[in-house]
Design an enzyme around this catalytic site. Structure first.
Site, mmCIF file in Angstrom:
data_model
loop_
_atom_site.group_PDB
_atom_site.id
_atom_site.type_symbol
_atom_site.label_atom_id
_atom_site.label_comp_id
_atom_site.label_asym_id
_atom_site.label_seq_id
_atom_site.Cartn_x
_atom_site.Cartn_y
_atom_site.Cartn_z
ATOM 1 N N ASP A 130 0.833 -1.217 0.000
ATOM 2 C CA ASP A 130 0.000 0.000 0.000
ATOM 3 C C ASP A 130 0.865 1.264 0.000
ATOM 4 O O ASP A 130 0.586 2.228 -0.716
ATOM 5 C CB ASP A 130 -0.889 0.040 1.255
ATOM 6 C CG ASP A 130 -2.143 -0.817 1.115
ATOM 7 O OD1 ASP A 130 -2.528 -1.158 -0.018
ATOM 8 O OD2 ASP A 130 -2.740 -1.135 2.161
ATOM 9 N N HIS A 180 -3.174 5.110 4.647
ATOM 10 C CA HIS A 180 -3.249 5.988 3.469
ATOM 11 C C HIS A 180 -3.319 7.474 3.853
ATOM 12 O O HIS A 180 -2.758 8.320 3.171
ATOM 13 C CB HIS A 180 -4.487 5.645 2.638
ATOM 14 C CG HIS A 180 -4.501 4.241 2.138
ATOM 15 N ND1 HIS A 180 -3.478 3.713 1.381
ATOM 16 C CD2 HIS A 180 -5.404 3.243 2.283
ATOM 17 C CE1 HIS A 180 -3.759 2.453 1.083
ATOM 18 N NE2 HIS A 180 -4.922 2.147 1.620
HETATM 19 ZN ZN LIG Z 1 -4.239 -2.361 0.295
#
Ligand SMILES: [Zn+2]
Length: 300
Positions: A239, A262
């Site tokens: 990610d 994120h």
């Molecule tokens: Zn992910």
């Protein structure tokens, strides 16, 4: 000197979005030097496009969503993660729907497709974003920072109350080979207890044991188990590499994340961009011995 890269020919990946459940075909298409990475919504009138940039990030909960005035591209991080590791600088990514296919929940399908389309060099040198001083963001016990480093290194620590996951640290040099072997196959994960509430808020509608590791309080629910004992933290590295593409410059530095997702990555990338004195552009093979000496005695 290293040159910018794209792919030799177009290639498609098909599937459904994990959150929307909508079917979507994605096509990687070669792009010329100094283009960057663009998403193009082929299903909408005038085929609107968006650059993969921190400035276009609209949402960061559970997924990274890019947004324009009237349209979005959702769950971009697994698809672009492969670009970060394979160092593909220029690419068009055409879509027939609003959300990137989840495939098996990892970056494996995208990586294999890009390799099959053949990664090629372009006639223009790549300029790396070489980090000159530590830059970081902190919120409560979450941290995200970059440090000077000659290469690309990512260190991630996750710490979940859930006993199946617990605390998992991973620190590794990112190369094409290490990514393909150690990171690309790591799947996204979620908690059984969250499935109902996620679906009620319009998320995880395409999620299943085919594309997500599901964990309850005592075990991994998927009958096939895990691909790696620490698959969870490996997926967080995946990610992070995906979110790194929103920097719009290939990073030369060491990225360190502690319990950061994120949202923290988006804040970190925006902070790097807002502090041009904290980095400089270098072509590989350029003389950076001055900077190297300056940081030689640092320990992190
Ligand atoms: Zn992910």
């Amino acid at each position: 000197m290293l040159f910018q890269k794209t792919i030799r020919k177009s290639i498609e990946v098909e599937g459904i979005g994990i959150h929307s459940g909508h079917a979507c075909t994605l096509r990687f298409r070669p792009a010329p030097p100094n283009t960057g990475v663009y998403f193009i919504r082929k299903d909408l009138p005038q085929e609107p496009f968006l650059k993969v940039s921190a400035m276009n990030v609209q949402a960061v909960h559970y997924q990274t969503v890019l947004g324009g005035p009237h349209f979005q591209v959702a769950t971009i991080e697994h698809c672009v993660s492969a670009l970060s590791a394979l160092r593909i600088d220029n690419l068009y990514i055409e879509l027939t729907g609003p959300e990137i296919p989840i495939c098996d929940g990892s970056a494996l399908y995208f990586t294999q497709a890009l390799l099959k389309a053949e990664v090629i060099e372009l006639d223009e040198p790549r300029k790396y974003c070489y980090i000159l001083e530590p830059i970081g963001v902190q919120e409560d016990d979450k941290q995200a920072y970059v440090l000077p480093y000659y290469g690309l290194r990512v260190g991630v620590t996750i710490d979940f109350q859930n006993p199946v996951i617990g605390r998992q640290p991973l620190d590794m040099e990112i190369t094409e080979q290490s990514f393909i072997r150690e990171i690309a196959p790591a799947r996204t994960f979620g908690f059984l207890k969250d499935v109902e509430s996620l679906r009620a808020s319009g998320l995880a509608r395409g999620g299943s044991l085919e594309n997500c590791i599901v964990v309850d309080d005592a075990k991994v629910v998927n009958p096939e188990g895990l691909r790696f004992p620490d698959e969870f933290v490996r997926h967080k590295v995946l990610d992070a590499l995906g979110d790194l593409v929103t920097l719009e410059m290939p990073l030369m530095g060491r990225l360190v994340l502690h319990k950061a997702g994120h949202d923290m990555m988006n804040k970190l990338v925006k902070k790097i961009v807002s502090q041009p004195q904290s980095y400089r552009f270098v072509e590989l093979g350029a003389d950076i011995t001055g900077e190297m000496k300056k940081f030689a005695n640092w320990s992190f």
